[in-house]
Design a protein around this motif. Structure first.
Motif, PDB file in Angstrom:
ATOM      1  N   THR A   1       0.834  -1.205   0.000  1.00 52.82           N
ATOM      2  CA  THR A   1       0.000   0.000   0.000  1.00 52.82           C
ATOM      3  C   THR A   1       0.863   1.247   0.000  1.00 52.82           C
ATOM      4  N   PHE A   2       1.911   1.236   0.829  1.00 55.86           N
ATOM      5  CA  PHE A   2       2.833   2.370   0.868  1.00 55.86           C
ATOM      6  C   PHE A   2       3.521   2.548  -0.482  1.00 55.86           C
ATOM      7  N   ASN A   3       4.046   1.470  -1.039  1.00 53.48           N
ATOM      8  CA  ASN A   3       4.747   1.542  -2.328  1.00 53.48           C
ATOM      9  C   ASN A   3       3.839   2.063  -3.429  1.00 53.48           C
ATOM     10  N   ALA A   4       2.594   1.585  -3.458  1.00 61.13           N
ATOM     11  CA  ALA A   4       1.655   2.015  -4.496  1.00 61.13           C
ATOM     12  C   ALA A   4       1.369   3.513  -4.374  1.00 61.13           C
ATOM     13  N   GLY A   5       1.213   3.999  -3.142  1.00 68.17           N
ATOM     14  CA  GLY A   5       0.957   5.421  -2.943  1.00 68.17           C
ATOM     15  C   GLY A   5       2.115   6.279  -3.406  1.00 68.17           C
ATOM     16  N   VAL A   6       3.344   5.911  -3.019  1.00 59.60           N
ATOM     17  CA  VAL A   6       4.512   6.677  -3.444  1.00 59.60           C
ATOM     18  C   VAL A   6       4.692   6.572  -4.961  1.00 59.60           C
ATOM     19  N   SER A   7       4.404   5.417  -5.525  1.00 58.23           N
ATOM     20  CA  SER A   7       4.524   5.232  -6.973  1.00 58.23           C
ATOM     21  C   SER A   7       3.560   6.140  -7.729  1.00 58.23           C
ATOM     22  N   MET A   8       2.344   6.317  -7.208  1.00 56.87           N
ATOM     23  CA  MET A   8       1.392   7.213  -7.863  1.00 56.87           C
ATOM     24  C   MET A   8       1.835   8.672  -7.769  1.00 56.87           C
ATOM     25  N   ILE A   9       2.437   9.035  -6.637  1.00 58.86           N
ATOM     26  CA  ILE A   9       2.981  10.394  -6.523  1.00 58.86           C
ATOM     27  C   ILE A   9       4.074  10.603  -7.564  1.00 58.86           C
ATOM     28  N   MET A  10       4.986   9.641  -7.654  1.00 59.01           N
ATOM     29  CA  MET A  10       6.092   9.768  -8.598  1.00 59.01           C
ATOM     30  C   MET A  10       5.617   9.655 -10.041  1.00 59.01           C
ATOM     31  N   ALA A  11       4.542   8.886 -10.289  1.00 55.45           N
ATOM     32  CA  ALA A  11       4.013   8.768 -11.651  1.00 55.45           C
ATOM     33  C   ALA A  11       3.487  10.113 -12.144  1.00 55.45           C
ATOM     34  N   ARG A  12       2.797  10.839 -11.265  1.00 63.15           N
ATOM     35  CA  ARG A  12       2.302  12.165 -11.661  1.00 63.15           C
ATOM     36  C   ARG A  12       3.461  13.116 -11.893  1.00 63.15           C
TER      37      ARG A  12
ATOM     38  N   ALA B   1       0.529   7.479   2.687  1.00 57.69           N
ATOM     39  CA  ALA B   1       1.036   7.378   1.320  1.00 57.69           C
ATOM     40  C   ALA B   1      -0.013   6.810   0.367  1.00 57.69           C
ATOM     41  N   GLY B   2      -0.738   5.774   0.807  1.00 51.14           N
ATOM     42  CA  GLY B   2      -1.713   5.140  -0.069  1.00 51.14           C
ATOM     43  C   GLY B   2      -2.859   6.065  -0.437  1.00 51.14           C
ATOM     44  N   VAL B   3      -3.510   6.632   0.568  1.00 49.31           N
ATOM     45  CA  VAL B   3      -4.658   7.522   0.306  1.00 49.31           C
ATOM     46  C   VAL B   3      -4.192   8.838  -0.295  1.00 49.31           C
ATOM     47  N   GLY B   4      -3.153   9.436   0.312  1.00 47.25           N
ATOM     48  CA  GLY B   4      -2.657  10.711  -0.197  1.00 47.25           C
ATOM     49  C   GLY B   4      -2.135  10.601  -1.614  1.00 47.25           C
ATOM     50  N   GLY B   5      -1.379   9.542  -1.905  1.00 48.05           N
ATOM     51  CA  GLY B   5      -0.850   9.363  -3.246  1.00 48.05           C
ATOM     52  C   GLY B   5      -1.943   9.133  -4.277  1.00 48.05           C
ATOM     53  N   PHE B   6      -2.967   8.392  -3.889  1.00 46.24           N
ATOM     54  CA  PHE B   6      -4.074   8.120  -4.809  1.00 46.24           C
ATOM     55  C   PHE B   6      -4.818   9.410  -5.160  1.00 46.24           C
ATOM     56  N   ILE B   7      -5.115  10.220  -4.145  1.00 46.45           N
ATOM     57  CA  ILE B   7      -5.828  11.482  -4.396  1.00 46.45           C
ATOM     58  C   ILE B   7      -4.958  12.434  -5.204  1.00 46.45           C
ATOM     59  N   TYR B   8      -3.684  12.508  -4.877  1.00 47.69           N
ATOM     60  CA  TYR B   8      -2.764  13.387  -5.615  1.00 47.69           C
ATOM     61  C   TYR B   8      -2.706  12.986  -7.085  1.00 47.69           C
ATOM     62  N   PHE B   9      -2.657  11.703  -7.362  1.00 54.40           N
ATOM     63  CA  PHE B   9      -2.618  11.218  -8.746  1.00 54.40           C
ATOM     64  C   PHE B   9      -3.946  11.505  -9.452  1.00 54.40           C
TER      65      PHE B   9
END
Length: 305
Positions: A190-201, A287-295
């Motif tokens: 979950t943490f990795n996916a959230g950070v990955s979405m932040i970095m993807a954007r 990271a999971g929720v924040g990264g998802f919303i940011y993406f």
């Protein structure tokens, strides 16, 4: 003689924007590429869960398809890294002294760190490296960084067989505490996916970030206790207290510690601070929720430009 001036006919006035909006709504038309609401976005993503799984599996299968040893490299790569780190840090720098079961300690750290490192690197290029797919098909773009994280999780699970063999060879017994690896891996994913979405954007807007990330991740690895014990370092009185707290709260170190205490019997549960599970869950949630919303907030911009 009088001259009669003829005024040319005026074109009909263009309909107002409000009228066009009402007309489109009346006929069920929507803006092309518009960002859906967050609940609708989650629903669309869930509807494509089979695509996410199949895409991750296909990428994993194709990753080493050109190599003669094929999927064996999924295990050999982290093992070779562990061998190099053992020689440099364990033998030359002597970090193995005072650390029980150092080789299981090191290999577990390398495997778990590689999961985070590879997920973030793949996530950084998830959009910028797949523009053809992004521009050709309509789907929630978060499916790409999530599928890359799932690919790395599948690779880690494939490699865990080698890790278990190493643990058994070095006298680590099978224990019921090994079951704790499952929730630990879920939180780390979950943490990795959230950070990955932040970095993807960020990578979609600035592709050069992908060239910088190896240096950032290498620095992060060195402060995450992959090759040395953070607990041993914390015993150094000359180290500032704030630095000790930062090292202990480091999310990569937290997930590595959870796996070590789950798998290696010399790291007893009584030695695991009570706040580690709370920290692991907190980092995963933030990271999971924040990264998802940011993406999601930039959904309509991916593939444009």
């Amino acid at each position: 003689m009088s001259t009669v001036l003829h005024t040319p006919p005026q074109p009909p006035a263009a309909p107002a924007a409000d009228d066009l909006t009402a007309l489109a709504a009346r006929h069920g038309l929507t803006v092309s590429g518009a960002r859906p609401s967050l609940p609708e976005y989650v629903r669309q993503l869930w509807a494509r869960r089979h695509f996410i799984t199949a895409f991750a599996t296909a990428k994993l299968t194709a990753q080493y398809s050109q190599a003669k040893l094929g999927q064996v490299w999924q295990v050999m790569t982290p093992l070779l890294n562990a061998a190099v780190y053992y020689f440099i840090f364990g033998v030359l720098l002597g970090t193995k002294h005072g650390v029980p079961d150092y080789i299981p300690f090191l290999v577990t750290g390398v495997f778990i760190w590689t999961f985070t490192q590879s997920s973030i690197m793949a996530g950084t290029r998830a959009i910028s490296g797949n523009l053809g797919l992004v521009r050709a098909l309509h789907f929630p773009r978060a499916a790409l960084p999530i599928s890359f994280c799932l690919q790395q999780l599948q690779q880690l699970l494939f490699s865990m067989g080698a890790l278990i063999v190493i643990l058994l060879c070095f006298g680590v017994p099978v224990s019921v505490s090994w079951l704790l690896a499952l929730p630990a891996l879920f939180l780390q994913f979950t943490f990795n996916a959230g950070v990955s979405m932040i970095m993807a954007r960020m990578g979609a807007k600035t592709p050069d970030i992908a060239q910088l990330m190896p240096f950032v991740l290498r620095t992060w690895m060195y402060v995450s206790g992959v090759m040395w014990s953070i607990d041993k370092l914390a015993e150094n009185d000359s180290l500032p207290h704030a630095v000790k707290i930062a090292l202990a709260a480091n999310p990569a170190a937290v997930y590595i510690d959870l796996m070590r205490f789950a798998l290696i019997d010399s790291f007893h549960a009584s030695q695991l601070p009570a706040h580690v599970w709370a920290l692991a869950a907190g980092w995963a949630l933030v990271a999971g929720v924040g990264g998802f919303i940011y993406f999601w907030k930039a959904e309509e911009t991916y593939g444009r430009g």
